[in-house]
Design an enzyme around this catalytic site. Structure first.
Site, PDB file in Angstrom:
ATOM      1  N   ILE A 175     -13.130   0.425  -1.556  1.00 56.74           N
ATOM      2  CA  ILE A 175     -12.976   0.548   0.095  1.00 56.74           C
ATOM      3  C   ILE A 175     -13.865   1.456   0.705  1.00 56.74           C
ATOM      4  O   ILE A 175     -14.499   1.108   1.744  1.00 56.74           O
ATOM      5  CB  ILE A 175     -11.371   0.956   0.356  1.00 56.74           C
ATOM      6  CG1 ILE A 175     -10.425  -0.124  -0.318  1.00 56.74           C
ATOM      7  CG2 ILE A 175     -11.242   1.176   1.755  1.00 56.74           C
ATOM      8  CD1 ILE A 175      -9.016   0.308  -0.252  1.00 56.74           C
ATOM      9  N   SER A 200     -18.905  11.352  -4.927  1.00 57.22           N
ATOM     10  CA  SER A 200     -18.049  10.585  -5.886  1.00 57.22           C
ATOM     11  C   SER A 200     -18.220  11.293  -7.075  1.00 57.22           C
ATOM     12  O   SER A 200     -19.033  12.229  -7.394  1.00 57.22           O
ATOM     13  CB  SER A 200     -18.829   9.319  -6.003  1.00 57.22           C
ATOM     14  OG  SER A 200     -18.193   8.667  -6.823  1.00 57.22           O
ATOM     15  N   ARG A 235      -4.728   8.391   1.237  1.00 52.77           N
ATOM     16  CA  ARG A 235      -3.082   8.893   1.188  1.00 52.77           C
ATOM     17  C   ARG A 235      -3.009  10.388   1.743  1.00 52.77           C
ATOM     18  O   ARG A 235      -3.996  11.088   1.797  1.00 52.77           O
ATOM     19  CB  ARG A 235      -2.885   9.010  -0.250  1.00 52.77           C
ATOM     20  CG  ARG A 235      -2.404   7.850  -1.314  1.00 52.77           C
ATOM     21  CD  ARG A 235      -1.266   7.315  -0.718  1.00 52.77           C
ATOM     22  NE  ARG A 235      -0.913   5.827  -1.630  1.00 52.77           N
ATOM     23  CZ  ARG A 235      -1.151   4.858  -1.178  1.00 52.77           C
ATOM     24  NH1 ARG A 235      -1.861   4.422  -0.083  1.00 52.77           N
ATOM     25  NH2 ARG A 235      -0.931   3.916  -1.899  1.00 52.77           N
ATOM     26  N   GLU A 261       5.625  10.313   4.342  1.00 49.09           N
ATOM     27  CA  GLU A 261       6.017   9.423   5.159  1.00 49.09           C
ATOM     28  C   GLU A 261       7.057   8.945   4.846  1.00 49.09           C
ATOM     29  O   GLU A 261       7.655   9.316   3.806  1.00 49.09           O
ATOM     30  CB  GLU A 261       4.877   8.174   4.715  1.00 49.09           C
ATOM     31  CG  GLU A 261       3.628   8.663   5.252  1.00 49.09           C
ATOM     32  CD  GLU A 261       2.368   7.562   4.688  1.00 49.09           C
ATOM     33  OE1 GLU A 261       2.775   6.479   4.222  1.00 49.09           O
ATOM     34  OE2 GLU A 261       1.312   7.562   4.621  1.00 49.09           O
ATOM     35  N   HIS A 309       0.499   3.931   8.578  1.00 54.97           N
ATOM     36  CA  HIS A 309       0.228   3.437   7.344  1.00 54.97           C
ATOM     37  C   HIS A 309      -0.016   1.813   7.487  1.00 54.97           C
ATOM     38  O   HIS A 309       0.733   1.050   6.583  1.00 54.97           O
ATOM     39  CB  HIS A 309       1.277   3.679   6.291  1.00 54.97           C
ATOM     40  CG  HIS A 309       0.622   3.780   4.818  1.00 54.97           C
ATOM     41  ND1 HIS A 309       1.071   4.391   3.999  1.00 54.97           N
ATOM     42  CD2 HIS A 309      -0.458   2.990   4.344  1.00 54.97           C
ATOM     43  CE1 HIS A 309       0.415   4.395   2.729  1.00 54.97           C
ATOM     44  NE2 HIS A 309      -0.326   3.145   2.868  1.00 54.97           N
ATOM     45  N   GLY A 341      -3.016   0.258   6.821  1.00 53.59           N
ATOM     46  CA  GLY A 341      -4.455   0.123   6.382  1.00 53.59           C
ATOM     47  C   GLY A 341      -4.616  -1.443   5.892  1.00 53.59           C
ATOM     48  O   GLY A 341      -5.418  -1.992   6.071  1.00 53.59           O
TER      49      GLY A 341
HETATM   50  C1  DGY Z   1      -2.182   0.506  -0.931  1.00 50.42           C
HETATM   51  O1  DGY Z   1      -2.087  -0.766  -1.471  1.00 50.42           O
HETATM   52  O2  DGY Z   1      -2.516   1.531  -1.790  1.00 50.42           O
HETATM   53  C2  DGY Z   1      -2.086   0.861   0.542  1.00 50.42           C
HETATM   54  O3  DGY Z   1      -1.995   2.061   0.770  1.00 50.42           O
HETATM   55  C3  DGY Z   1      -0.710   0.030   0.866  1.00 50.42           C
HETATM   56  O4  DGY Z   1      -1.256  -0.447   2.335  1.00 50.42           O
END
Ligand code: DGY
Length: 320
Positions: free
Chosen positions: A159, A178, A239, A268, A286, A288
């Protein structure tokens, strides 16, 4: 057909592209969105597979309640910080996740948050809706441009790399942290690897894409926010525990941080009341991975993983 009488417990909800394929083969028990921990504990005894999601803490109590026939825990997410991996490993239970299918959706949302925070969109929209717009104001809502800025990517995994590509497409220079060098990102985006402190000092935008582990807890707190600075933008789509929400709220209030775009929080669905009131913050619940292809792909990956393990094959997305 459920020849072996196998039972799959879906802790809350699995979308039809995965759920329907499981229902064709196995007995399904489904908790629903409102399922409590007690509901889950009462459903799992005798389960051969369990499907939690990121909102379901999955620990030894659930493993004990499930029993020795449990073979696979197929998380409906790529993040696996909700699962006690050591406990599953010790008991020989396979754990799977849903990588790849949500990369594009999550990277795009991180970029949307970057642009929305950099351009103060939440404050501007809130003022307009509240009837506070008094006409064009040359000094109002001034933010930064991505072109020519330095974007710091914390965690150059799938990502993070896709987000870096989007930022580079808008004309940003890319730096990253990284655990190991990422030669592909360096050749593809001209990305430069830095220590976290150097990255925070060098970046106009910092976007967090690292997993939640004991080592990354509280990675971005008050001291780090000061390094990002009064014009800088912080984005978090990974997260909640990686970023101290109270510190973000304080830094926004006292002008030590330019803006923040957050999609995830420590507890959350609770969100710090101070953060909810803070200026220059774009806050999302949340979402994403919340696109149709991504969520359908995640559901389908869950089914692939469960079916593979219960039919004696190697799971495509095994993490333990
Ligand atoms: C994940 O897949 O870890 C995401 O946070 C869920 O949307």
């Amino acid at each position: 057909m459920n020849a072996g009488g196998q039972v799959v417990v879906i802790a809350r909800v699995l979308l039809p592209p995965g759920r329907d394929r499981l229902a064709e083969r196995f007995e399904l028990l489904e908790g629903g969105l409102e399922a409590t921990r007690e509901d889950l504990l009462s459903m799992v005894p005798g389960a051969n597979a369990i499907v939690p999601d990121p909102s379901v803490p999955f620990d030894t109590e659930i493993l004990d309640a499930a029993g020795d026939q449990l073979q696979v825990v197929a998380n409906f997410a790529v993040g696996i910080d909700n699962i006690d991996l050591d406990a599953c490993r010790e008991r020989g239970i396979v754990v799977t996740n849903t990588p790849d299918v949500l990369t594009e959706a999550t990277a795009e949302l991180a970029m949307a948050l970057t642009l929305a925070a950099a351009r103060r969109m939440s404050d501007a929209e809130r003022d307009l809706r509240a009837g506070h717009w008094r006409g064009w104001d040359p000094a109002a809502y001034r933010g930064i441009e991505i072109r020519g800025s330095t974007v710091g990517v914390v965690g150059m995994g799938r990502i993070g790399a896709r987000y870096a590509g989007l930022a580079q497409g808008l004309g940003a220079k890319i730096v990253y942290t990284s655990q190991s060098p990422k030669p592909e990102a360096e050749s593809e985006f001209g990305a430069r690897r830095l220590e976290l402190r150097e990255l925070l000092e060098a970046s106009d935008v910092v976007s967090v894409h690292a997993p939640s582990t004991p080592e990354t807890k509280g990675l971005i707190g008050a001291a780090e926010l000061e390094l990002i600075g009064p014009e800088g933008v912080l984005v978090n789509t990974s997260r909640g525990p990686l970023v101290d929400s109270e510190a973000v709220a304080a830094a926004l209030e006292n002008g030590k941080l330019g803006a923040a775009g957050l999609d995830v929080y420590e507890n959350e669905p609770e969100v710090s009341p101070r953060l909810l009131e803070a200026p220059r913050a774009v806050l999302l619940p949340h979402i994403g991975s919340a696109t149709v292809p991504s969520r359908d792909g995640m559901a389908s990956a869950v089914a692939n993983n469960v079916i593979a393990v219960l039919e004696g094959e190697e799971a495509p997305n095994r993490v333990v």
